[in-house]
Design a protein around this motif. Structure first.
Motif, PDB file in Angstrom:
ATOM      1  N   ASN A 102       2.511  -0.464  -5.612  1.00  0.00           N
ATOM      2  CA  ASN A 102       1.907  -2.011  -6.164  1.00  0.00           C
ATOM      3  C   ASN A 102       1.323  -2.883  -5.088  1.00  0.00           C
ATOM      4  O   ASN A 102       0.488  -3.224  -5.454  1.00  0.00           O
ATOM      5  N   GLU A 103       1.891  -2.790  -3.898  1.00  0.00           N
ATOM      6  CA  GLU A 103       1.594  -3.364  -2.928  1.00  0.00           C
ATOM      7  C   GLU A 103       0.108  -2.978  -2.525  1.00  0.00           C
ATOM      8  O   GLU A 103      -0.848  -3.958  -2.200  1.00  0.00           O
ATOM      9  N   ALA A 104      -0.190  -1.696  -2.408  1.00  0.00           N
ATOM     10  CA  ALA A 104      -1.200  -1.093  -2.044  1.00  0.00           C
ATOM     11  C   ALA A 104      -2.544  -1.493  -3.042  1.00  0.00           C
ATOM     12  O   ALA A 104      -3.571  -1.831  -2.706  1.00  0.00           O
ATOM     13  N   ARG A 105      -2.097  -1.697  -4.448  1.00  0.00           N
ATOM     14  CA  ARG A 105      -2.763  -1.614  -5.363  1.00  0.00           C
ATOM     15  C   ARG A 105      -3.563  -3.214  -5.170  1.00  0.00           C
ATOM     16  O   ARG A 105      -4.591  -3.546  -5.363  1.00  0.00           O
ATOM     17  N   SER A 106      -2.509  -3.960  -5.100  1.00  0.00           N
ATOM     18  CA  SER A 106      -3.103  -5.663  -4.825  1.00  0.00           C
ATOM     19  C   SER A 106      -3.663  -5.912  -3.524  1.00  0.00           C
ATOM     20  O   SER A 106      -4.420  -6.963  -3.395  1.00  0.00           O
ATOM     21  N   ARG A 107      -3.648  -5.041  -2.597  1.00  0.00           N
ATOM     22  CA  ARG A 107      -4.482  -5.155  -1.556  1.00  0.00           C
ATOM     23  C   ARG A 107      -5.722  -4.552  -1.591  1.00  0.00           C
ATOM     24  O   ARG A 107      -6.794  -4.038  -0.686  1.00  0.00           O
ATOM     25  N   GLY A 108      -6.032  -3.988  -2.862  1.00  0.00           N
ATOM     26  CA  GLY A 108      -7.469  -3.357  -3.161  1.00  0.00           C
ATOM     27  C   GLY A 108      -7.484  -1.721  -2.945  1.00  0.00           C
ATOM     28  O   GLY A 108      -8.584  -1.111  -3.018  1.00  0.00           O
ATOM     29  N   ALA A 109      -6.270  -1.082  -2.486  1.00  0.00           N
ATOM     30  CA  ALA A 109      -6.212   0.469  -2.423  1.00  0.00           C
ATOM     31  C   ALA A 109      -6.469   1.098  -3.930  1.00  0.00           C
ATOM     32  O   ALA A 109      -5.838   0.615  -4.704  1.00  0.00           O
ATOM     33  N   THR A 110      -7.134   2.133  -3.935  1.00  0.00           N
ATOM     34  CA  THR A 110      -7.243   3.024  -5.197  1.00  0.00           C
ATOM     35  C   THR A 110      -6.660   4.540  -4.876  1.00  0.00           C
ATOM     36  O   THR A 110      -6.505   5.168  -5.745  1.00  0.00           O
ATOM     37  N   ARG A 111      -6.066   4.705  -3.699  1.00  0.00           N
ATOM     38  CA  ARG A 111      -5.498   5.807  -3.669  1.00  0.00           C
ATOM     39  C   ARG A 111      -4.451   5.701  -2.272  1.00  0.00           C
ATOM     40  O   ARG A 111      -4.685   4.785  -1.574  1.00  0.00           O
ATOM     41  N   LEU A 112      -3.506   6.661  -2.608  1.00  0.00           N
ATOM     42  CA  LEU A 112      -2.177   6.529  -1.689  1.00  0.00           C
ATOM     43  C   LEU A 112      -1.965   7.739  -0.888  1.00  0.00           C
ATOM     44  O   LEU A 112      -1.868   8.618  -1.648  1.00  0.00           O
ATOM     45  N   HIS A 113      -1.802   7.689   0.319  1.00  0.00           N
ATOM     46  CA  HIS A 113      -1.756   9.245   1.085  1.00  0.00           C
ATOM     47  C   HIS A 113      -0.326   9.221   1.712  1.00  0.00           C
ATOM     48  O   HIS A 113       0.239   7.970   1.826  1.00  0.00           O
ATOM     49  N   LEU A 114       0.387  10.230   2.237  1.00  0.00           N
ATOM     50  CA  LEU A 114       1.356  10.339   2.824  1.00  0.00           C
ATOM     51  C   LEU A 114       1.447  11.802   3.498  1.00  0.00           C
ATOM     52  O   LEU A 114       0.653  12.694   2.798  1.00  0.00           O
ATOM     53  N   GLU A 115       2.508  12.163   4.250  1.00  0.00           N
ATOM     54  CA  GLU A 115       2.405  13.370   4.938  1.00  0.00           C
ATOM     55  C   GLU A 115       3.897  13.855   5.173  1.00  0.00           C
ATOM     56  O   GLU A 115       4.503  12.671   5.414  1.00  0.00           O
ATOM     57  N   MET A 116       4.213  14.844   4.834  1.00  0.00           N
ATOM     58  CA  MET A 116       5.746  15.147   4.961  1.00  0.00           C
ATOM     59  C   MET A 116       5.788  16.790   5.516  1.00  0.00           C
ATOM     60  O   MET A 116       5.003  17.596   5.327  1.00  0.00           O
ATOM     61  N   ARG A 117       6.864  16.880   5.903  1.00  0.00           N
ATOM     62  CA  ARG A 117       7.405  18.111   6.387  1.00  0.00           C
ATOM     63  C   ARG A 117       7.589  19.092   5.244  1.00  0.00           C
ATOM     64  O   ARG A 117       8.153  18.713   4.101  1.00  0.00           O
ATOM     65  N   ASP A 118       7.011  20.187   5.343  1.00  0.00           N
ATOM     66  CA  ASP A 118       7.245  21.585   4.350  1.00  0.00           C
ATOM     67  C   ASP A 118       8.620  21.623   4.147  1.00  0.00           C
ATOM     68  O   ASP A 118       9.387  21.923   5.105  1.00  0.00           O
ATOM     69  N   GLY A 119       9.122  21.412   2.896  1.00  0.00           N
ATOM     70  CA  GLY A 119      10.578  21.791   2.654  1.00  0.00           C
ATOM     71  C   GLY A 119      11.409  20.283   2.654  1.00  0.00           C
ATOM     72  O   GLY A 119      12.736  20.649   2.444  1.00  0.00           O
TER      73      GLY A 119
END
Length: 158
Positions: A102-119
């Motif tokens: 929601n905060e990302a949208r309010s800042r104008g973002a149209t896509r959210l990324h993340l990175e995580m460890r497999d498993g």
């Protein structure tokens, strides 16, 4: 999932003043065997940059979790999300993730990324929130015993 009245869990905006709470939560939430946790200096350094925001989750007034994120132009990245083990399975991770989106949208973002460890067991949380794999870094994370783990890059449209 355990049931929890929403009045017992609150999300508040955090600042660099809250770094002790962030580090205590990270210490409890991230298994050192995987080498995923950030150092205090890494957290302090990124928190001073533009476009970065911190959300704290508190359950019954006690630290329960946090999310650290940043936005650049029309994209946002969830840098860290952690929920203390005693506070898991109450929907706090999802509350944090939804608030980040929601905060990302309010800042104008149209896509959210993340990175995580497999498993990472949080994969089910991200899948249910609409994230899908867009990349993989082989042997990116190094455990304390010398083992290595792939990093998976995920994204979702906002």
């Amino acid at each position: 999932m355990n049931t929890l009245p929403t009045s017992q869990t609150e999300l508040v905006e955090g600042t660099a003043v809250d770094l002790d709470e962030v580090m205590a939560t990270m210490h409890l939430a991230f298994d050192p065997a995987f080498g995923e946790a950030w150092t205090r200096s890494q957290c302090a350094g990124i928190m001073g940059l533009g476009g970065v925001w911190l959300l704290l989750a508190r359950r019954d007034g006690q630290a329960a979790g946090f999310a650290l994120s940043r936005g650049v132009l029309d994209e946002a990245e969830l840098l860290l999300l952690a929920v203390q083990p005693d506070h898991r399975r109450f929907g706090i991770g999802r509350m944090l993730l939804d608030a980040v989106a929601n905060e990302a949208r309010s800042r104008g973002a149209t896509r959210l990324h993340l990175e995580m460890r497999d498993g990472n067991p949080a994969a089910i949380l991200y899948e249910r929130a609409g994230f899908h794999e867009i990349g993989r870094r082989k042997r990116y994370y190094r455990g304390h015993d010398g083992s290595s783990f792939d990093a998976i890059t995920l994204a979702c449209r906002l």
